[in-house]
Scaffold this motif. Structure first.
Motif, PDB file in Angstrom:
ATOM      1  N   ASP A 110      10.419   8.851  66.738  1.00  0.00           N
ATOM      2  CA  ASP A 110      11.332   9.945  67.088  1.00  0.00           C
ATOM      3  C   ASP A 110      12.455  10.064  66.070  1.00  0.00           C
ATOM      4  OD1 ASP A 110      12.550  11.915  69.102  1.00  0.00           O
ATOM      5  OD2 ASP A 110      14.149  10.427  68.877  1.00  0.00           O
ATOM      6  N   ALA A 111      13.029   8.943  65.667  1.00  0.00           N
ATOM      7  CA  ALA A 111      14.116   8.976  64.685  1.00  0.00           C
ATOM      8  C   ALA A 111      13.626   9.543  63.356  1.00  0.00           C
ATOM      9  CB  ALA A 111      14.692   7.581  64.495  1.00  0.00           C
ATOM     10  N   ARG A 349      22.849  -3.521  59.772  1.00  0.00           N
ATOM     11  CA  ARG A 349      22.351  -2.599  60.791  1.00  0.00           C
ATOM     12  C   ARG A 349      22.810  -1.158  60.567  1.00  0.00           C
ATOM     13  NH1 ARG A 349      19.658  -4.050  64.820  1.00  0.00           N
ATOM     14  NH2 ARG A 349      20.363  -6.217  64.642  1.00  0.00           N
ATOM     15  N   SER A 350      23.977  -0.982  59.983  1.00  0.00           N
ATOM     16  CA  SER A 350      24.510   0.364  59.743  1.00  0.00           C
ATOM     17  C   SER A 350      23.777   1.097  58.629  1.00  0.00           C
ATOM     18  CB  SER A 350      25.999   0.283  59.409  1.00  0.00           C
ATOM     19  OG  SER A 350      26.210  -0.565  58.292  1.00  0.00           O
ATOM     20  N   GLY A 351      22.912   0.417  57.888  1.00  0.00           N
ATOM     21  CA  GLY A 351      22.137   1.050  56.840  1.00  0.00           C
ATOM     22  C   GLY A 351      22.852   1.080  55.503  1.00  0.00           C
ATOM     23  N   ALA A 379      16.129   6.239  59.315  1.00  0.00           N
ATOM     24  CA  ALA A 379      15.742   7.647  59.248  1.00  0.00           C
ATOM     25  C   ALA A 379      16.802   8.477  58.532  1.00  0.00           C
ATOM     26  CB  ALA A 379      15.499   8.179  60.660  1.00  0.00           C
ATOM     27  N   ARG A 380      18.065   8.226  58.839  1.00  0.00           N
ATOM     28  CA  ARG A 380      19.152   8.939  58.144  1.00  0.00           C
ATOM     29  C   ARG A 380      19.079   8.707  56.646  1.00  0.00           C
ATOM     30  NH1 ARG A 380      24.076   5.633  58.812  1.00  0.00           N
ATOM     31  NH2 ARG A 380      23.057   4.634  57.024  1.00  0.00           N
ATOM     32  N   LEU A 384      18.395  11.105  53.291  1.00  0.00           N
ATOM     33  CA  LEU A 384      19.292  11.151  52.130  1.00  0.00           C
ATOM     34  C   LEU A 384      18.519  10.890  50.842  1.00  0.00           C
ATOM     35  CD1 LEU A 384      22.354   9.174  53.578  1.00  0.00           C
ATOM     36  CD2 LEU A 384      22.256  11.631  53.093  1.00  0.00           C
ATOM     37  N   PHE A 385      17.627   9.921  50.851  1.00  0.00           N
ATOM     38  CA  PHE A 385      16.830   9.632  49.658  1.00  0.00           C
ATOM     39  C   PHE A 385      15.962  10.829  49.279  1.00  0.00           C
ATOM     40  CE2 PHE A 385      17.447   4.933  50.300  1.00  0.00           C
ATOM     41  CZ  PHE A 385      17.898   4.666  49.012  1.00  0.00           C
ATOM     42  N   ALA A 386      15.447  11.548  50.264  1.00  0.00           N
ATOM     43  CA  ALA A 386      14.637  12.729  49.970  1.00  0.00           C
ATOM     44  C   ALA A 386      15.445  13.745  49.175  1.00  0.00           C
ATOM     45  CB  ALA A 386      14.121  13.348  51.265  1.00  0.00           C
TER      46      ALA A 386
END
Length: 416
Positions: A110-111, A349-351, A379-380, A384-386
């Protein structure tokens, strides 16, 4: 707000949400429900009605049970106890293990779809160990109550609850932790000692070599040795290491397999970001040989010192102490250009976040391997990488935290 606090409500559980809770609706309002399973009808007590858009509630009775419901693996966390007495840290322990993994897959899928527009086929893979998902934790934190009692916090609170067992811990860690928590008058109580020294918690560490160690939070002891396959890693006893007894081995293999050998250049400025004591840099080195160049970047100087020792087998390996965002934006650090490089990153955990993603995008590495412990942050960051020209080329997920809602993922990205 507050008018509904303590109210009993009957809820039909429709889905799983990120964070270990399930989703229901009541009077048009979303309710996040603990200790339930999608498809169930439960009676729950409202524990938080402070938000206009949603409430939180704890299950107190199951009216229509899911076929995936099982007796909780930890009686201290069961719905047989009042919500204010339930130990935290095993929020999926009432769900059959295979279905736990399916729910984690749904959260991850889902994410990825919602935040990054991605729909990869992914399953959550089980790790070695008991089929019921117990006996895996090599590190346990117990908290000290005012009277010196040691125990876990009640779920979503800072209230200490005394427990008679710790089934998620390895047997050695569980024995050491329960011994530390006893109230025998004839011996020193670590809980009281912790309070007396200004600490409110005690860590029990069970390395893969040697006996378990009991430390007040913040206390340091001599280094320990963790073994992964034939390789040994030195680290501070209180330093970061994967918690599941098989996690380091599983992630080593997963990262090695996630790297495209056709894109790997051993002479490029390869990086291991958030590198800790060098576990994943060593994984890269063990796959591609002793002549590779790789630098581990870690903000903790103690971990960096151990990484230098742990990576001594590779003449081209190094370790630096730096914040990753600053390292990537500072000329002369070895990250001035990453054309052809492979970058492994294992952020908190915050990425990684937009600044690190933007810096990496500008440095144009050939491929990235992203190890993530939070589906939403992953997922966020993939979205961003995309935006910087990277696409997802593969992803695997692992049940590194059985009987909890947490899930680990290893994603491969290449330039479009």
């Amino acid at each position: 707000m507050g008018d509904h606090l303590g109210q009993l409500v009957e809820l039909e559980i429709s889905n799983v949400a990120h964070g270990g809770v399930m989703v229901a609706r009541h009077g048009g309002r979303v309710v996040f429900v603990a200790d339930a399973i999608p498809g169930e009808v439960v009676r729950a007590v409202v524990t938080d009605d402070s938000k206009a858009k949603f409430w939180r509630a704890d299950t107190v009775e199951v009216l229509e049970a899911s076929p995936y419901r099982q007796p909780h693996v930890w009686s201290a966390a069961s719905i047989d106890r009042a919500p204010e007495e339930r130990a935290g840290g095993a929020e999926f322990g009432h769900i059959a293990p295979a279905h736990q993994r399916e729910l984690k897959r749904r959260v991850l899928a889902d994410a990825l779809q919602r935040m990054a527009g991605l729909e990869p086929a992914v399953i959550v893979e089980a790790l070695p160990g008991p089929a019921d998902g117990t006996g895996w934790r090599t590190r346990v934190r117990l908290h000290a109550a005012e009277d010196g009692t040691l125990g876990p916090y009640v779920a979503r609170s800072h209230r200490v609850v005394e427990v008679a067992d710790l089934p998620l811990a390895t047997p050695e860690v569980a024995s050491a932790a329960l011994l530390a928590g006893r109230k025998d008058a004839g011996r020193k109580q670590p809980g009281r000692a912790a309070r007396a020294h200004g600490s409110r918690s005690v860590d029990v560490i069970g390395p893969s070599t040697g006996e378990p160690i009991v430390l007040r939070h913040g206390e340091r002891s001599g280094p320990i040795t963790e073994r992964v396959g034939d390789r040994e890693f030195r680290l501070d006893a209180a330093g970061f290491w994967q918690v599941h007894r098989y996690a380091a081995e599983v992630l080593t293999t997963a990262v090695q397999e996630a790297i495209d050998p056709e894109l790997f250049d051993p002479a490029a400025a390869n990086l291991d970001l958030y590198g800790g004591v060098g576990l994943l840099a060593a994984a890269v080195g063990d796959r591609f040989g002793r002549d590779i160049r790789i630098e581990s970047v870690e903000g903790d100087s103690g971990a960096t010192g151990h990484a230098r020792e742990n990576l001594a087998d590779w003449a081209g390996a190094s370790a630096v102490t730096a914040r990753v965002d600053r390292y990537l934006s500072t000329p002369g650090t070895g990250a001035g250009g990453l054309a052809g490089a492979t970058v492994v990153l294992d952020p908190p955990r915050s990425g990684a976040g937009k600044d690190v993603v933007a810096a990496l995008g500008a440095l144009t590495p050939a491929q990235l391997v992203y190890v993530a412990c939070d589906p939403v942050a992953l997922a966020r960051d993939l979205a961003l990488f995309a935006g910087h020209g990277y696409r997802l080329s593969g992803i695997r997920a692992f049940d590194l935290f059985p009987n909890t809602h947490h899930v680990e993922a290893v994603a491969s990205l290449v330039r479009t």
